[in-house]
Design an enzyme around this catalytic site. Structure first.
Site, short mmCIF file in Angstrom:
data_model
loop_
_atom_site.label_atom_id
_atom_site.label_comp_id
_atom_site.label_asym_id
_atom_site.label_seq_id
_atom_site.Cartn_x
_atom_site.Cartn_y
_atom_site.Cartn_z
N SER A 1 0.11 -54.02 -0.12
CA SER A 1 -0.92 -54.11 0.90
C SER A 1 -1.98 -55.18 0.61
O SER A 1 -2.71 -55.57 1.51
CB SER A 1 -1.62 -52.75 1.04
OG SER A 1 -2.29 -52.40 -0.16
N SER B 1 1.08 -52.51 -4.59
CA SER B 1 0.32 -53.34 -3.64
C SER B 1 -0.32 -54.59 -4.22
O SER B 1 -0.87 -55.39 -3.47
CB SER B 1 -0.77 -52.49 -2.96
OG SER B 1 -0.22 -51.70 -1.95
N LYS C 1 -10.22 -57.63 -2.24
CA LYS C 1 -9.58 -56.85 -1.18
C LYS C 1 -10.61 -56.01 -0.44
O LYS C 1 -11.53 -55.46 -1.06
CB LYS C 1 -8.51 -55.95 -1.81
CG LYS C 1 -7.63 -55.20 -0.83
CD LYS C 1 -6.59 -54.37 -1.58
CE LYS C 1 -5.61 -53.67 -0.67
NZ LYS C 1 -4.58 -52.92 -1.42
#
Lengths: 480, 88
Positions: free
Chosen positions: A149, A173, A74
């Site tokens: 996310s 997330s 990420k």
């Protein structure tokens, strides 16, 4: 044909059936073929990935747990020499001078970093629609969200671009996009994995999480990352379990708590049906289902909204145009520099920074932030009570399957409610795992298991037992 | 819960944010809903001060280690050499 799981890739590279370069090229080809449509990656690091794979092939150490395994990370986790945007215009050109501890540990374990994945700006969101680098799309239905996310990392694993990936968790997330994309996602106990180099959002909850196509791969990945770190005082010093050894223990005698009162409202019928069937399967496998109560869990979304916005408003004060990130060129005064530089934040970040400023402001602190801290402690007591009757607690990861892109963009409360079942684990610091448990109208559903603090082993044990009795882990999105 | 555009403007100023007219409209509308959500915590009967068991979610455990000299940044004369963080 490249093997699908990290375990198979490691075996093939260690035995020289395949080279790390072949594996790396296959991963990069898959990214190349799919990324235009799904927008899983913000930055692809092909050149360095191939160089790293070549170095591994020159001297492959068969003892490394992730030897030659491609990994996606990420884009809010710092990578030395590779830009790290956190999905924000503010950090569009930020190239960290250091690696996060988790990156160092991935490298030490033999993994090959393929690139940095798309996410909501500063990890604030549940749909990867609040990214400055474009919306990510669900590989099962491209008009729907991949969740967020950490949506890009979930897509990378769901489509086989990489067998494993890192995300970050503040309110769900990793688990929520894992559920919505049909892969395994873990949020370890607060403090189990170092956060050095994870861009801060809400420091009392942020934690690095793991994605994998199988529970076993997630166990191997956690093993490589977990443990104390001199760079992170919040990283726990307690010894790390042997996670892979927990996988074959089965669930005979395991007590699974089900908070039935919590599951009535707002859960889609297809999600409820899949989760009920999964619990039946666990019962047939030898587990016992027991009722538990989590009376304060209904306040999780409200509490989470207060805590995360408050901490974000403090943490993101550093993006002022002076020290980090984007600096407006045409400012005339210091105030003007702050205002113009911070104009680079996207709408959701602005919304949260203002809410956080509000709940921390004079006259409201006790009513909101202090109250929210008390609710967290009460919620933690609820879980401790429940864990006297149960070894893990089961519920859906998400109340719905992947929703349509755009459907919640103008309704932040609906967007926040996507985390209704996940944020409790962040508020309490407890570990939680999402495993695929079927489909509703062609879209994946996730079963969430929450465990005692630092007892990731039991979660992985239960997840692996369930996985071994179902075929969900081998289902892949057809069009991707 | 009412939230006026003036309230939103004031909050934006405190957070050092500049809002477009469209953002001001949207946030004024949405903040009423969000405030209604967060005010649910008011239903919970609990002390917010004085009860130590409610002040920390996790038991505080200060990390301790031996105080040993570790490698640090390179010294160049009397100055530290730090990694380059700016381009050019």
């Amino acid at each position: 044909m490249t093997p699908r799981s990290a375990a198979e890739i490691r075996r093939a590279v260690a035995s020289r059936e395949m080279t790390a370069v072949e594996v790396c090229r296959a991963a990069l080809a898959r990214v190349e073929a799919l990324n235009q449509t799904l927008n899983a990656f913000i930055t692809i690091d092909a050149e360095r990935a191939l160089a790293r794979a070549q170095a591994i092939d020159a001297n492959p150490d068969p003892t490394l747990p992730l030897l030659g395994v491609p990994v996606a990370v990420k884009d809010n986790i710092c990578t030395r020499g590779l830009r790290t945007t956190a999905g924000s215009r503010v950090l569009e050109d930020y190239v960290p001078p250091y690696d996060a501890t988790v990156i160092e540990r991935l490298t030490a374990a033999g993994a090959v970093l393929i690139g940095k994945t798309n996410c909501d700006e500063f990890a604030m969101g549940s749909s990867t629609e609040h990214s400055a680098f474009g919306v990510a799309r669900n590989p099962w239905a491209q008009d729907r969200t991949a969740g967020g996310s950490s949506g890009g990392s979930a897509i990378a694993v769901a489509t086989g671009m990489t067998p494993i990936a890192l995300g970050s968790e503040t309110g769900g997330s990793v688990r929520q996009p894992a559920a919505l994309c049909g892969v395994v996602g873990l949020k370890p106990t607060y403090g189990r994995v170092s956060r050095y180099g994870l861009i801060a959002f809400s420091s009392s909850m942020d934690q690095v999480g793991q994605f994998g196509a199988t529970v076993g791969d997630v166990a191997t990945l956690l093993q490589a990352l977990a443990g104390p770190d001199a760079h992170d005082a919040t990283a726990a010093s307690r010894p790390v379990d042997d996670y892979p050894s927990a996988l074959a223990r089965g669930v005979t005698g395991l007590r699974i708590g089900v908070p039935r009162a919590l599951l009535g409202d707002g859960v889609e019928s297809g999600v409820a049906a899949a989760v009920t069937a999964a619990l039946d399967e666990l019962r047939r496998s030898g587990a016992t289902l027991v009722d538990v109560a989590l009376p304060h869990a209904r306040y999780a979304t409200a509490t989470y909204t207060i805590v995360n916005t408050a901490e974000a408003s403090s943490n993101l004060g550093r993006y002022d145009g002076v020290r980090y990130g984007y600096r407006a060129a045409d400012a005339t005064t210091l105030q003007d520099l702050y205002l113009r530089s911070r104009a680079a934040f996207g709408k959701e970040v602005k919304r949260r920074l203002m809410l956080g400023t509000y709940v921390l402001s004079g006259g409201y602190y006790d009513a909101f932030y202090a109250k929210a801290q008390a609710v967290r402690a009460l919620l933690r007591q609820d879980y401790e009570q429940a864990f006297t009757r149960a070894d893990v607690i089961a519920m859906p990861t998400s109340p719905t399957t992947a929703f349509r892109l755009g459907a919640r963009l103008d309704d932040p409360v609906q967007m926040y409610l996507a985390d209704v079942f996940t944020s409790s684990a962040n508020l309490t610091g407890l570990p939680a795992l999402s495993v695929p448990c079927g489909f509703s109208e062609g879209l994946p559903v996730g079963l969430q298991l929450t465990g005692r603090a630092f007892d990731e082993s039991t979660l992985l044990q239960a997840g692996a037992a369930y996985e071994s009795r179902t075929t969900w882990a081998s289902e892949r999105p057809g069009r991707a | 819960v009412s939230f006026t555009s003036e309230d939103v403007r004031r909050l934006a100023a405190l957070a050092r944010l500049e809002l477009s007219p469209a953002e001001l409209d949207d946030f004024t509308r949405q903040f009423a809903d969000i405030l209604e959500l967060v005010r649910q915590v008011e239903d919970v009967q609990s002390a917010t001060t004085g009860d130590l068991s409610l002040e920390h979610v996790l038991p505080p455990s200060p990390p301790v280690r031996e105080d040993e000299v570790q490698p640090s940044l390179d010294l160049g004369g009397r100055q530290f050499k730090v990694p380059r963080v700016l381009n050019g």
